[in-house]
Design a protein around this motif. Sequence first.
Motif, PDB file in Angstrom:
ATOM      1  N   VAL A 108       0.962  -1.117   0.024  1.00 47.60           N
ATOM      2  CA  VAL A 108       0.027  -0.082  -0.139  1.00 47.60           C
ATOM      3  C   VAL A 108       1.068   1.269   0.116  1.00 47.60           C
ATOM      4  O   VAL A 108       1.695   1.490   0.955  1.00 47.60           O
ATOM      5  CB  VAL A 108      -0.876   0.015   1.246  1.00 47.60           C
ATOM      6  CG1 VAL A 108      -1.640   1.475   1.242  1.00 47.60           C
ATOM      7  CG2 VAL A 108      -1.864  -1.058   1.104  1.00 47.60           C
ATOM      8  N   TYR A 109       0.971   2.128  -0.942  1.00 48.04           N
ATOM      9  CA  TYR A 109       1.670   3.273  -1.430  1.00 48.04           C
ATOM     10  C   TYR A 109       1.109   4.322  -0.944  1.00 48.04           C
ATOM     11  O   TYR A 109       1.771   5.601  -0.951  1.00 48.04           O
ATOM     12  CB  TYR A 109       2.465   3.235  -2.611  1.00 48.04           C
ATOM     13  CG  TYR A 109       1.626   3.475  -3.743  1.00 48.04           C
ATOM     14  CD1 TYR A 109       1.404   4.614  -4.444  1.00 48.04           C
ATOM     15  CD2 TYR A 109       1.185   2.256  -4.304  1.00 48.04           C
ATOM     16  CE1 TYR A 109       0.546   4.587  -5.258  1.00 48.04           C
ATOM     17  CE2 TYR A 109       0.300   2.248  -5.499  1.00 48.04           C
ATOM     18  CZ  TYR A 109      -0.020   3.626  -6.232  1.00 48.04           C
ATOM     19  OH  TYR A 109      -0.932   3.737  -7.144  1.00 48.04           O
ATOM     20  N   HIS A 110      -0.197   4.643  -0.747  1.00 47.08           N
ATOM     21  CA  HIS A 110      -0.902   5.584  -0.122  1.00 47.08           C
ATOM     22  C   HIS A 110      -2.505   5.026   0.334  1.00 47.08           C
ATOM     23  O   HIS A 110      -2.810   4.127  -0.298  1.00 47.08           O
ATOM     24  CB  HIS A 110      -1.042   6.830  -1.310  1.00 47.08           C
ATOM     25  CG  HIS A 110      -1.584   7.954  -0.797  1.00 47.08           C
ATOM     26  ND1 HIS A 110      -1.284   8.883   0.102  1.00 47.08           N
ATOM     27  CD2 HIS A 110      -2.835   8.485  -1.281  1.00 47.08           C
ATOM     28  CE1 HIS A 110      -2.245   9.836   0.389  1.00 47.08           C
ATOM     29  NE2 HIS A 110      -3.149   9.772  -0.538  1.00 47.08           N
ATOM     30  N   ARG A 111      -2.724   5.970   1.425  1.00 50.02           N
ATOM     31  CA  ARG A 111      -4.181   5.955   1.673  1.00 50.02           C
ATOM     32  C   ARG A 111      -4.717   7.103   1.722  1.00 50.02           C
ATOM     33  O   ARG A 111      -4.203   8.046   2.359  1.00 50.02           O
ATOM     34  CB  ARG A 111      -4.101   5.173   3.250  1.00 50.02           C
ATOM     35  CG  ARG A 111      -3.884   3.709   3.289  1.00 50.02           C
ATOM     36  CD  ARG A 111      -3.990   3.239   4.828  1.00 50.02           C
ATOM     37  NE  ARG A 111      -3.329   1.834   4.930  1.00 50.02           N
ATOM     38  CZ  ARG A 111      -4.000   0.790   4.825  1.00 50.02           C
ATOM     39  NH1 ARG A 111      -5.287   0.955   4.454  1.00 50.02           N
ATOM     40  NH2 ARG A 111      -3.204  -0.155   5.100  1.00 50.02           N
ATOM     41  N   GLY A 112      -5.724   7.304   1.239  1.00 47.32           N
ATOM     42  CA  GLY A 112      -6.521   8.680   1.225  1.00 47.32           C
ATOM     43  C   GLY A 112      -7.197   8.600  -0.075  1.00 47.32           C
ATOM     44  O   GLY A 112      -7.825   7.685  -0.765  1.00 47.32           O
ATOM     45  N   PHE A 113      -7.135   9.863  -0.691  1.00 47.48           N
ATOM     46  CA  PHE A 113      -7.690  10.155  -2.212  1.00 47.48           C
ATOM     47  C   PHE A 113      -6.667  10.947  -2.890  1.00 47.48           C
ATOM     48  O   PHE A 113      -6.423  12.128  -2.753  1.00 47.48           O
ATOM     49  CB  PHE A 113      -8.989  10.962  -2.013  1.00 47.48           C
ATOM     50  CG  PHE A 113      -9.755  11.303  -3.118  1.00 47.48           C
ATOM     51  CD1 PHE A 113      -9.495  11.033  -4.719  1.00 47.48           C
ATOM     52  CD2 PHE A 113     -11.208  10.871  -2.946  1.00 47.48           C
ATOM     53  CE1 PHE A 113     -10.191  10.939  -5.651  1.00 47.48           C
ATOM     54  CE2 PHE A 113     -12.143  11.099  -4.040  1.00 47.48           C
ATOM     55  CZ  PHE A 113     -11.617  11.121  -5.345  1.00 47.48           C
ATOM     56  N   ARG A 164     -11.381   0.452  -1.856  1.00 47.17           N
ATOM     57  CA  ARG A 164     -12.436   1.611  -1.276  1.00 47.17           C
ATOM     58  C   ARG A 164     -12.346   1.250   0.269  1.00 47.17           C
ATOM     59  O   ARG A 164     -12.393  -0.032   0.576  1.00 47.17           O
ATOM     60  CB  ARG A 164     -13.809   1.528  -1.436  1.00 47.17           C
ATOM     61  CG  ARG A 164     -14.396   2.695  -0.847  1.00 47.17           C
ATOM     62  CD  ARG A 164     -15.882   2.869  -1.099  1.00 47.17           C
ATOM     63  NE  ARG A 164     -16.157   3.258  -2.485  1.00 47.17           N
ATOM     64  CZ  ARG A 164     -16.296   4.488  -2.849  1.00 47.17           C
ATOM     65  NH1 ARG A 164     -16.154   5.466  -2.109  1.00 47.17           N
ATOM     66  NH2 ARG A 164     -16.558   4.712  -4.079  1.00 47.17           N
ATOM     67  N   ILE A 165     -11.523   2.056   1.122  1.00 42.85           N
ATOM     68  CA  ILE A 165     -11.727   1.559   2.619  1.00 42.85           C
ATOM     69  C   ILE A 165     -12.652   2.517   3.130  1.00 42.85           C
ATOM     70  O   ILE A 165     -12.745   2.633   4.451  1.00 42.85           O
ATOM     71  CB  ILE A 165     -10.501   2.029   3.162  1.00 42.85           C
ATOM     72  CG1 ILE A 165      -9.644   3.327   2.888  1.00 42.85           C
ATOM     73  CG2 ILE A 165      -9.519   0.831   2.618  1.00 42.85           C
ATOM     74  CD1 ILE A 165      -8.196   3.641   3.344  1.00 42.85           C
ATOM     75  N   GLY A 166     -13.525   3.515   2.592  1.00 49.12           N
ATOM     76  CA  GLY A 166     -14.157   4.192   3.468  1.00 49.12           C
ATOM     77  C   GLY A 166     -14.546   5.595   2.153  1.00 49.12           C
ATOM     78  O   GLY A 166     -14.193   5.509   1.456  1.00 49.12           O
ATOM     79  N   PRO A 167     -15.543   6.399   2.977  1.00 46.00           N
ATOM     80  CA  PRO A 167     -16.223   7.345   2.050  1.00 46.00           C
ATOM     81  C   PRO A 167     -14.853   8.389   1.685  1.00 46.00           C
ATOM     82  O   PRO A 167     -14.160   8.853   2.605  1.00 46.00           O
ATOM     83  CB  PRO A 167     -17.001   8.197   2.906  1.00 46.00           C
ATOM     84  CG  PRO A 167     -17.380   7.252   3.830  1.00 46.00           C
ATOM     85  CD  PRO A 167     -16.244   6.436   4.175  1.00 46.00           C
ATOM     86  N   ASP A 168     -14.580   8.583   0.331  1.00 43.49           N
ATOM     87  CA  ASP A 168     -13.423   9.598  -0.117  1.00 43.49           C
ATOM     88  C   ASP A 168     -12.100   8.788   0.111  1.00 43.49           C
ATOM     89  O   ASP A 168     -11.216   9.625   0.545  1.00 43.49           O
ATOM     90  CB  ASP A 168     -13.698  10.827   0.149  1.00 43.49           C
ATOM     91  CG  ASP A 168     -14.904  11.428  -0.457  1.00 43.49           C
ATOM     92  OD1 ASP A 168     -15.201  10.823  -1.821  1.00 43.49           O
ATOM     93  OD2 ASP A 168     -15.534  12.225  -0.004  1.00 43.49           O
TER      94      ASP A 168
END
Length: 120
Positions: A42-47, A89-93
């Motif tokens: 996982v190289y980024h979490r977010g949007f 997807r891990i959550g809204p946005d």
Amino acid sequence: MARHSILRATGVVSIFGAAGPALDEVGLSAWIAQAAPGETLVYHRGFLAVDATSVISKLPAEQQRALRLVASAALRAAEQGLVHLVQARIGPDQFAYIAIARARPRQAGPSLSVRLLEAA
């Protein structure tokens, strides 16, 4: 109907720190060079599109720059056939941006180190 993810917490290596991206291009290249086929990172979490855009991102400018460089390096590695890039997807946005190591090509061609240099 329940949705099932193929990603298991034990099979995913996360490099994302609480304060922002902790991975740089060199770290991504090093992971690609040693990763076995099917290993994930996982190289980024977010949007990603929002987090890397200076006008709307909540990350500090240096973290935005580092994120853009890592995302560009991941894309180049995918174009070289070294990884698959997916997102979950891990959550809204909120998404996990994941690199999956591909099997090394068997045919004669550029070595892995040459391909990594071309992807850098």
